[in-house]
Design a protein around this motif. Structure first.
Motif, PDB file in Angstrom:
ATOM      1  N   MET A   1      75.431  11.403  43.017  1.00  0.00           N
ATOM      2  CA  MET A   1      76.574  10.836  41.784  1.00  0.00           C
ATOM      3  C   MET A   1      75.936   9.453  41.192  1.00  0.00           C
ATOM      4  N   ALA A   2      75.248   8.801  42.090  1.00  0.00           N
ATOM      5  CA  ALA A   2      74.760   7.337  41.294  1.00  0.00           C
ATOM      6  C   ALA A   2      73.698   7.683  40.431  1.00  0.00           C
ATOM      7  N   ASP A   3      73.133   8.824  40.273  1.00  0.00           N
ATOM      8  CA  ASP A   3      71.981   9.119  39.844  1.00  0.00           C
ATOM      9  C   ASP A   3      72.222  10.373  38.917  1.00  0.00           C
ATOM     10  N   LEU A   4      73.306  10.590  38.485  1.00  0.00           N
ATOM     11  CA  LEU A   4      73.687  11.883  37.863  1.00  0.00           C
ATOM     12  C   LEU A   4      73.189  11.968  36.591  1.00  0.00           C
ATOM     13  N   GLU A   5      72.921  10.917  35.567  1.00  0.00           N
ATOM     14  CA  GLU A   5      72.461  11.229  34.446  1.00  0.00           C
ATOM     15  C   GLU A   5      70.985  11.547  34.278  1.00  0.00           C
TER      16      GLU A   5
ATOM     17  N   LEU B   1      74.879  27.981   9.599  1.00  0.00           N
ATOM     18  CA  LEU B   1      73.864  26.810  10.251  1.00  0.00           C
ATOM     19  C   LEU B   1      74.502  25.994  11.331  1.00  0.00           C
ATOM     20  N   GLN B   2      75.803  25.851  11.124  1.00  0.00           N
ATOM     21  CA  GLN B   2      76.491  24.970  12.253  1.00  0.00           C
ATOM     22  C   GLN B   2      76.467  26.013  13.711  1.00  0.00           C
ATOM     23  N   PHE B   3      76.681  27.146  13.208  1.00  0.00           N
ATOM     24  CA  PHE B   3      76.741  28.263  14.524  1.00  0.00           C
ATOM     25  C   PHE B   3      75.352  28.285  15.024  1.00  0.00           C
ATOM     26  N   LEU B   4      74.297  28.399  14.471  1.00  0.00           N
ATOM     27  CA  LEU B   4      72.966  28.303  14.886  1.00  0.00           C
ATOM     28  C   LEU B   4      72.701  26.848  15.765  1.00  0.00           C
ATOM     29  N   LEU B   5      73.027  26.032  15.178  1.00  0.00           N
ATOM     30  CA  LEU B   5      72.827  24.635  15.884  1.00  0.00           C
ATOM     31  C   LEU B   5      73.665  24.616  17.158  1.00  0.00           C
ATOM     32  N   ASP B   6      74.520  24.992  17.009  1.00  0.00           N
ATOM     33  CA  ASP B   6      75.591  24.853  18.416  1.00  0.00           C
ATOM     34  C   ASP B   6      74.976  25.672  19.357  1.00  0.00           C
ATOM     35  N   HIS B   7      74.208  26.584  19.036  1.00  0.00           N
ATOM     36  CA  HIS B   7      73.527  27.378  20.059  1.00  0.00           C
ATOM     37  C   HIS B   7      72.069  26.937  20.366  1.00  0.00           C
ATOM     38  N   LYS B   8      71.961  25.682  19.977  1.00  0.00           N
ATOM     39  CA  LYS B   8      70.677  24.826  20.222  1.00  0.00           C
ATOM     40  C   LYS B   8      69.358  25.868  19.532  1.00  0.00           C
TER      41      LYS B   8
ATOM     42  N   TRP C   1      78.977  21.817  26.438  1.00  0.00           N
ATOM     43  CA  TRP C   1      79.040  20.851  27.888  1.00  0.00           C
ATOM     44  C   TRP C   1      77.700  21.739  28.505  1.00  0.00           C
ATOM     45  N   TYR C   2      77.798  23.327  28.420  1.00  0.00           N
ATOM     46  CA  TYR C   2      76.787  23.987  29.085  1.00  0.00           C
ATOM     47  C   TYR C   2      75.290  23.673  28.895  1.00  0.00           C
ATOM     48  N   HIS C   3      75.141  23.280  27.575  1.00  0.00           N
ATOM     49  CA  HIS C   3      73.830  23.039  27.109  1.00  0.00           C
ATOM     50  C   HIS C   3      73.486  21.440  27.395  1.00  0.00           C
ATOM     51  N   GLN C   4      74.297  20.729  27.866  1.00  0.00           N
ATOM     52  CA  GLN C   4      73.944  19.299  28.492  1.00  0.00           C
ATOM     53  C   GLN C   4      73.487  19.688  29.753  1.00  0.00           C
ATOM     54  N   TRP C   5      73.667  20.748  30.568  1.00  0.00           N
ATOM     55  CA  TRP C   5      73.247  20.858  32.010  1.00  0.00           C
ATOM     56  C   TRP C   5      72.386  22.037  32.242  1.00  0.00           C
ATOM     57  N   TYR C   6      72.424  23.198  31.593  1.00  0.00           N
ATOM     58  CA  TYR C   6      71.720  24.250  31.798  1.00  0.00           C
ATOM     59  C   TYR C   6      71.806  24.865  33.389  1.00  0.00           C
ATOM     60  N   PRO C   7      72.985  25.133  33.833  1.00  0.00           N
ATOM     61  CA  PRO C   7      72.996  25.416  35.347  1.00  0.00           C
ATOM     62  C   PRO C   7      72.292  26.379  35.905  1.00  0.00           C
ATOM     63  N   ASN C   8      71.716  26.427  37.031  1.00  0.00           N
ATOM     64  CA  ASN C   8      70.889  27.558  37.564  1.00  0.00           C
ATOM     65  C   ASN C   8      71.952  28.769  37.747  1.00  0.00           C
TER      66      ASN C   8
ATOM     67  N   VAL D   1      69.693  13.046  36.819  1.00  0.00           N
ATOM     68  CA  VAL D   1      69.743  14.602  37.534  1.00  0.00           C
ATOM     69  C   VAL D   1      69.837  15.551  36.200  1.00  0.00           C
ATOM     70  N   ARG D   2      70.737  15.169  35.474  1.00  0.00           N
ATOM     71  CA  ARG D   2      70.836  15.782  34.280  1.00  0.00           C
ATOM     72  C   ARG D   2      69.647  16.036  33.260  1.00  0.00           C
ATOM     73  N   GLN D   3      69.056  14.869  33.066  1.00  0.00           N
ATOM     74  CA  GLN D   3      68.122  14.774  32.265  1.00  0.00           C
ATOM     75  C   GLN D   3      66.836  15.494  32.693  1.00  0.00           C
ATOM     76  N   ARG D   4      66.771  15.709  34.000  1.00  0.00           N
ATOM     77  CA  ARG D   4      65.656  16.377  34.784  1.00  0.00           C
ATOM     78  C   ARG D   4      65.883  17.616  34.562  1.00  0.00           C
ATOM     79  N   GLN D   5      67.008  18.264  34.646  1.00  0.00           N
ATOM     80  CA  GLN D   5      67.477  19.662  34.427  1.00  0.00           C
ATOM     81  C   GLN D   5      67.166  19.988  32.865  1.00  0.00           C
ATOM     82  N   ILE D   6      67.421  19.216  31.957  1.00  0.00           N
ATOM     83  CA  ILE D   6      67.163  19.619  30.576  1.00  0.00           C
ATOM     84  C   ILE D   6      65.803  19.435  30.367  1.00  0.00           C
ATOM     85  N   GLN D   7      65.056  18.674  31.075  1.00  0.00           N
ATOM     86  CA  GLN D   7      63.418  18.651  31.055  1.00  0.00           C
ATOM     87  C   GLN D   7      62.913  20.028  31.569  1.00  0.00           C
ATOM     88  N   LEU D   8      63.412  20.625  32.378  1.00  0.00           N
ATOM     89  CA  LEU D   8      63.026  21.547  33.174  1.00  0.00           C
ATOM     90  C   LEU D   8      63.131  22.718  32.016  1.00  0.00           C
ATOM     91  N   ALA D   9      64.442  22.920  31.470  1.00  0.00           N
ATOM     92  CA  ALA D   9      64.592  24.128  30.344  1.00  0.00           C
ATOM     93  C   ALA D   9      63.778  23.860  29.099  1.00  0.00           C
TER      94      ALA D   9
END
Length: 846
Positions: free
Chosen positions: A95-99, A408-415, A235-242, A101-109
Motif C-alpha cells: 500500500m505504501a508503494d502502490l504507485e 479515433l477517440q474509441f481507438l485511443l480509449d482502447h490504447k 481504470w483497467y488499462h491503469q493496472w492490467y490485472p492478472n 506496484v502499478r508502474q511495474r505492472q504497466i512495465q510488464l505489459a
C-alpha cells in the motif's frame, strides 16, 4: 430490568446469528474483531435483504476509514450519478508503494520496456461483481470477500494480504442493482414466499438487469457506450490485472458454472490457445476443490460464450489476463423453489464468496506464472503483428469529421496506437486523403485489439451463438478502411483534436450546413429548439460561399434569413454559438442563385418539421432496442422522446406527435380502438418507424402489406437424435452478423452519405421482399452481402432477396421499416443517421 433483559437477549441472538453467518460463509475462519462484518455494519445478516448500493459504498468507506490495508477510490459516476468505486486491499508494504506496484505492472505489459523481476511482484487480482443488476448475490459477496481479506486470520487470508493487490468493484451496474433491490425488498414476504409465481420473483418491465438506458453492460466493455464501462476500461488499462472475475446468476433450476467455457465454439479467435488450454483448466481445479468442500453442484465447458470481446470475462483475455465468468443458480428474490428444493439468497451469495476465495488462492499460487504470461502475451502480439500481411490499416471518412473523431477517440480509449496519414492513398478501390485519414500499424502491443477492430471473421468452429458472431468495430462506425502495405507513418496521435471552425462574418442571404457530419442532426434540433427556421435541399447543387465555390449533396440544411422570426443578428449569434458546441462548419451564401444544380428557392427545397416523437415501451417490447433509441436521441441529439407503456397507449392522442417509433416486440395487447386510432393517424400524415418484428405486427393488423421472402430450400431431415436439437435448430438463427447493403443516395433516408455501400448489422431471421413500389426500397443488400459473422446457407439466400429498409405508404402517411439494427448497442454510428433521417425527413420519404 425487564427492558435490559430483553435487550440482552436480542444482543445475544444477534451475536449468535452473526457467528452463524460467519460459519456459513467461512467455515472454520476466525476474524479480527476490529474489522466490522457486513452484518454488524448493516444491522442485518447478509442474505436477509438486498443491500442498497449506497450502503455497500458506505461499508467500503468504513473499511477504508479503519484499515490501513484498504483504500477506496471513486473512478466515475453512472448515468444516475451513483459513484463507481474500487476498493483496493494490500499489505502495508504494498500500500505504501502502490504507485510503484502499478508502474511495474504497466512495465510488464509494455514490450518496449525492460521486463521487471516478477518474483517480487504481487498478483494483481480484480474481483468484479454485479454487471447485471438483477443478479444481486455477487455484490453481497463483494462485501463478505472484502471483510474476509481484511479480517480473516487463516493462513490463506494472510497470504492474500501479503502476496496480492486486490481490487474489488462491488457492482459494475449500480443503477440496475438499485432498481432490482427496491423491487425485491419491497415485495418480500414475512416469511419469504418461495413460489416462483410470486410478484417478488417477477420484476416489472424492464427489470434490473440493464443500466439506466436499458443496456446490458456485459456487452459494453468493447463499445464503451456508457460511463460505467468507459471509466472501468480506463481504470483497467491503469493496472492490467492478472485475473479478472465476472460474477453472474442464471436460472433457479441450474447449479453453478465456472470456466472453461465450451471449447473452440465459444472462444475468441485472437486469444492465445494457452489461455484456454492451460490457464483455464489450471484455475478450474481450485474452483472444483472449493465447491466440493461445501457440496455445491457445478458444471463447466457448456453453453456460456467467451467469444464476444465486450464481455467482462473476455476483454481481459485480449489483454494478457485471465477473465473468468461465474454463474450461480438464482433465488431472484430472497427464497425461491427449485427442482432441488428452496434456493435462498444466502446460498447464492455463498457460492460466489467461495469462488472469490478460490480465485485469490489460484492467483497467488500462480503469481509468477501469470506475470510471465502477461509479458508473453504482449511480446507475442507484436511478433504476430509483424508477420501479418496487413502491415497497417488505413481508415477515414472524407466527409464526416464528427464520426472520424468518435472512432479515433474509441481507438485511443482502447490504447491502440494511431498515426496521421501524410499521403493520399488509393487502396482496394478506395481513396484515403491526406489529413482526413489515419494509419493503425499491426506491429504493436494491442495487435489483437487491432484485429478486433478491423477483421471480418466468417469461419467458426460452431454455428450456435450465445450472442453476436461479428463485431468488426470499423464497420460499426461505418468507417471506410482497408488493409494497407507498409507505408510511412505520420505523427502518433495522442489526443483527438477538436475543430475550431470560423463562423462567417457579414450579412448572409442564407446559411448552409452539410448534413454529412455525424453531429449535424444535433445541430439541426438545437436550431429548431432555438426558434430558427430550417429547410432541407433535396438535390445536389454548387454555391458560392465564403470559401469559394463548394459542392453540396442532397440533404444539405439551409437557414434562409428572409423567413426568420428572429433578427439577423440574433440568428447569426445563435448559429455561431451552436456551431461551436456541435463542432459544425457553417457556410454563408449571399445569393439564392447557385453556380450549378437547383437554386435555393426551388420547389425541391422544403421546411424540416421539428420532430415530436413518441415510442411504445413496456411488456412485450424489446427493452434493448428501445433503450438504444432513447440513448441515441438523448446523448447524440439532445432530443426528448416520450416513452409510453403499451398498456397506456389507449390514453394517447397521436395527433400531438408526428412520429411514432415501434421497437421490435409484441403489440397484440393493444385494443381495437387503439389500432383504429393508429391507422387513422397514419392515414392523415403520421410517420411510423418500425423495427423488425413490429413490422410483422403492422402487417397482421393490415396497416402495411409487405411480403416475406419465400424460397425453396432443402427440407430438414425427418429424423434426428434428440441430443442434436440445440445445435441443429440454433444453426438456423442469424447470430448477429454484418452485411453489405446498397443505398439509393437520392432518397431522403440516405441523406448525409456519399458512398452507396454501407455495412449493416442484422440479428433477426425476418426477411421481407423489396416493395412492389419501385421507388420505396431505398436500402437493399448487395449480390454478395456477407461481410462477417455466422449465417446459414439458406438464410443467406433469403437475405440476398430481401430489403434492409422498406417504406410503406398509407394515404398521407407512411411506415418506415428497418429490418436491421441501425442503433445496435449504442455503437453502430455508421447507420445511426439512417434512423435519424427517418425521424427528421420521414414525411418526405414516400
Amino acid at each position: 430490568m425487564k427492558k435490559l433483559y430483553f435487550a440482552l437477549i436480542a444482543f445475544l441472538l444477534g451475536v449468535s446469528q452473526s457467528f452463524a453467518q460467519s460459519d456459513y460463509f467461512f467455515p472454520g475462519e476466525s476474524f479480527d474483531s476490529n474489522i466490522p462484518s457486513p452484518e454488524e455494519f448493516l444491522g442485518y445478516p447478509i442474505g436477509d435483504w438486498h443491500t442498497r448500493y449506497d450502503l455497500i459504498v458506505k461499508y467500503f468507506e468504513k473499511l477504508d476509514e479503519i484499515s490501513e490495508l484498504a483504500t477506496l477510490q471513486t473512478i466515475g459516476y453512472t448515468h444516475e450519478y451513483r459513484p463507481k468505486v474500487i476498493l483496493t486491499i494490500a499489505s502495508p508494504a504494498h500500500m505504501a508503494d502502490l504507485e510503484q506496484v502499478r508502474q511495474r505492472q504497466i512495465q510488464l505489459a509494455d514490450p518496449t520496456q525492460e521486463k521487471p523481476d516478477v518474483s517480487s511482484m504481487p498478483a494483481i487480482v480484480h474481483l468484479g461483481y454485479g454487471v447485471h443488476g438483477n443478479e444481486p448475490s455477487s455484490a453481497e459477496a463483494a462485501m463478505l470477500t472484502a471483510y474476509w481479506i481484511l479480517a480473516g486470520q487463516s493462513d490463506l487470508a494472510k497470504r492474500v494480504r501479503e502476496e496480492a493487490v486486490i481490487h474489488i468493484d462491488p457492482t459494475l451496474n449500480p443503477d440496475g442493482r438499485d432498481r432490482h433491490s427496491l423491487w425485491a425488498d419491497s415485495n418480500k414476504g414475512f416469511p419469504p414466499v418461495a413460489d416462483p409465481l410470486d410478484r417478488e420473483h417477477n420484476e416489472a418491465w424492464p427489470g434490473g438487469r440493464t443500466n439506466h438506458y436499458w443496456f446490458d453492460l456485459n456487452r459494453d466493455w468493447l463499445p464503451l457506450a456508457h460511463p460505467e464501462s468507459q471509466v472501468k476500461v480506463e481504470w483497467y488499462h491503469q493496472w492490467y490485472p492478472n485475473v479478472t472475475t465476472d460474477f453472474h446468476e442464471m436460472g433457479t433450476n441450474s447449479t453453478y458454472f465456472f470456466e472453461p467455457t465450451k471449447p473452440y465454439g465459444s472462444e475468441n479467435p485472437v486469444v492465445p490457445r494457452k489461455n484456454y488450454d492451460d490457464i483455464n483448466p489450471l484455475f478450474a481445479k481450485y474452483f472444483s476443490k472449493y465447491m466440493d468442500e461445501i457440496g455445491s453442484l457445478y458444471w463447466t465447458k457448456e453453453v456460456f460464450d467467451n467469444s464476444y470481446p465486450g464481455y467482462g470475462s473476455t476483454y481481459p483475455d485480449i489483454h494478457g489476463g485471465l477473465g473468468l465468468v461465474f454463474e450461480t443458480a438464482s433465488s431472484r428474490g430472497h427464497l425461491q423453489a427449485s427442482q432441488r428444493g428452496d434456493i435462498s439468497f444466502a446460498f447464492t451469495i455463498r457460492n460466489h464468496v467461495i469462488n472469490s476465495l478460490a480465485t485469490m488462492e489460484a492467483s497467488i499460487d500462480n503469481r509468477e506464472y501469470m506475470h510471465d504470461y502477461l509479458r508473453e502475451f504482449f511480446v507475442t502480439a507484436v511478433d504476430e503483428g509483424r508477420k501479418d500481411p496487413a502491415k497497417n490499416y488505413v481508415f477515414g471518412d472524407e466527409f464526416d469529421a464528427g464520426r472520424n473523431r468518435l472512432f479515433l477517440q474509441f481507438l485511443l480509449d482502447h490504447k491502440i496506437k494511431v498515426y496521421e496519414n501524410d499521403t493520399d492513398l488509393r487502396i482496394g478501390g478506395q481513396e484515403f486523403k491526406k489529413g482526413k485519414s489515419w494509419l493503425v500499424p499491426t506491429a504493436q502491443p494491442q495487435y489483437r485489439m487491432v484485429r478486433t477492430m478491423f477483421e471480418y471473421v466468417k469461419e467458426f468452429a460452431d454455428s450456435v451463438f450465445y450472442d453476436a458472431s461479428a463485431w468488426t468495430m470499423a464497420a460499426a462506425y461505418g468507417m471506410p478502411f482497408s488493409a494497407a502495405p507498409s507505408t510511412k507513418l505520420g505523427a502518433e496521435l495522442n489526443s483527438v483534436e477538436i475543430p475550431d471552425y470560423t463562423f462567417p462574418s457579414g450579412k448572409a442571404y442564407a446559411y448552409l450546413i452539410d448534413w454529412a457530419d455525424y453531429f449535424a442532426p444535433k445541430m439541426l434540433y438545437d436550431l429548431q429548439t432555438a426558434g430558427i427556421h430550417v429547410e432541407v435541399i433535396n438535390r445536389s447543387f454548387e454555391s458560392q460561399t465564403q470559401d469559394g465555390p463548394v459542392e453540396f449533396a442532397a440533404g444539405t440544411l439551409m437557414v434562409p434569413m428572409g423567413f426568420q422570426s428572429l433578427s439577423h443578428e440574433e440568428v447569426a449569434s445563435k448559429m455561431e454559438e451552436l456551431a461551436k458546441i456541435n463542432q459544425q462548419k457553417v457556410y454563408k451564401v449571399e445569393t439564392g442563385l447557385n453556380l450549378a444544380g437547383i437554386d435555393l428557392g426551388s420547389n425541391l427545397v422544403g421546411a424540416v418539421q421539428k420532430p415530436k416523437v413518441i415510442m411504445l415501451v413496456g411488456p412485450g417490447v424489446s427493452g434493448y432496442e428501445a433503450g438504444e433509441i432513447w440513448h441515441l436521441l438523448d446523448t447524440k441529439v439532445g432530443m426528448p422522446i416520450t416513452k409510453v407503456n403499451t398498456d397506456n397507449f389507449g390514453r394517447v392522442n397521436l395527433f400531438n406527435y408526428n412520429t411514432l417509433i415501434l421497437p421490435s416486440g409484441n403489440y397484440n395487447s393493444l385494443s381495437e380502438a387503439s389500432i383504429e386510432h393508429l391507422k387513422d393517424w397514419v392515414n392523415r400524415g403520421g410517420t411510423v418507424i418500425s423495427l423488425k418484428s413490429a413490422s410483422l405486427w403492422l402487417n397482421r393488423i393490415g396497416l402495411t402489406k409487405e411480403t416475406p421472402v419465400q424460397i425453396e430450400m432443402e427440407k430438414d431431415p425427418s429424423e434426428l437424435p434428440f441430443a442434436t436439437r440445440r445445435d441443429f435448430e440454433g444453426a438456423k438463427e442469424v447470430g448477429g452478423s454484418i452485411y453489405l447493403a446498397r443505398m439509393d443516395l437520392s432518397h431522403p433516408i440516405s441523406y448525409g452519405y456519399r458512398n452507396e455501400n454501407i455495412p449493416v448489422y442484422r440479428n433477426t431471421n425476418i426477411f421481407i421482399q423489396p416493395s412492389q413500389n419501385k421507388y420505396l426500397t431505398p436500402i437493399r443488400y448487395t449480390e454478395n452481402p456477407h461481410l462477417g459473422g455466422y449465417i446459414s446457407d439458406s438464410n443467406l439466400e433469403k437475405l440476398k432477396q430481401s430489403a434492409s429498409v422498406v417504406i410503406s405508404s398509407s394515404r398521407s402517411g407512411r411506415v418506415i421499416h428497418f429490418f436491421d439494427s441501425p442503433n445496435f448497442r449504442g455503437t453502430w454510428f455508421g447507420t445511426n443517421k439512417l434512423f435519424l433521417n427517418a425521424i427528421f425527413f420521414g414525411n418526405q420519404m414516400d
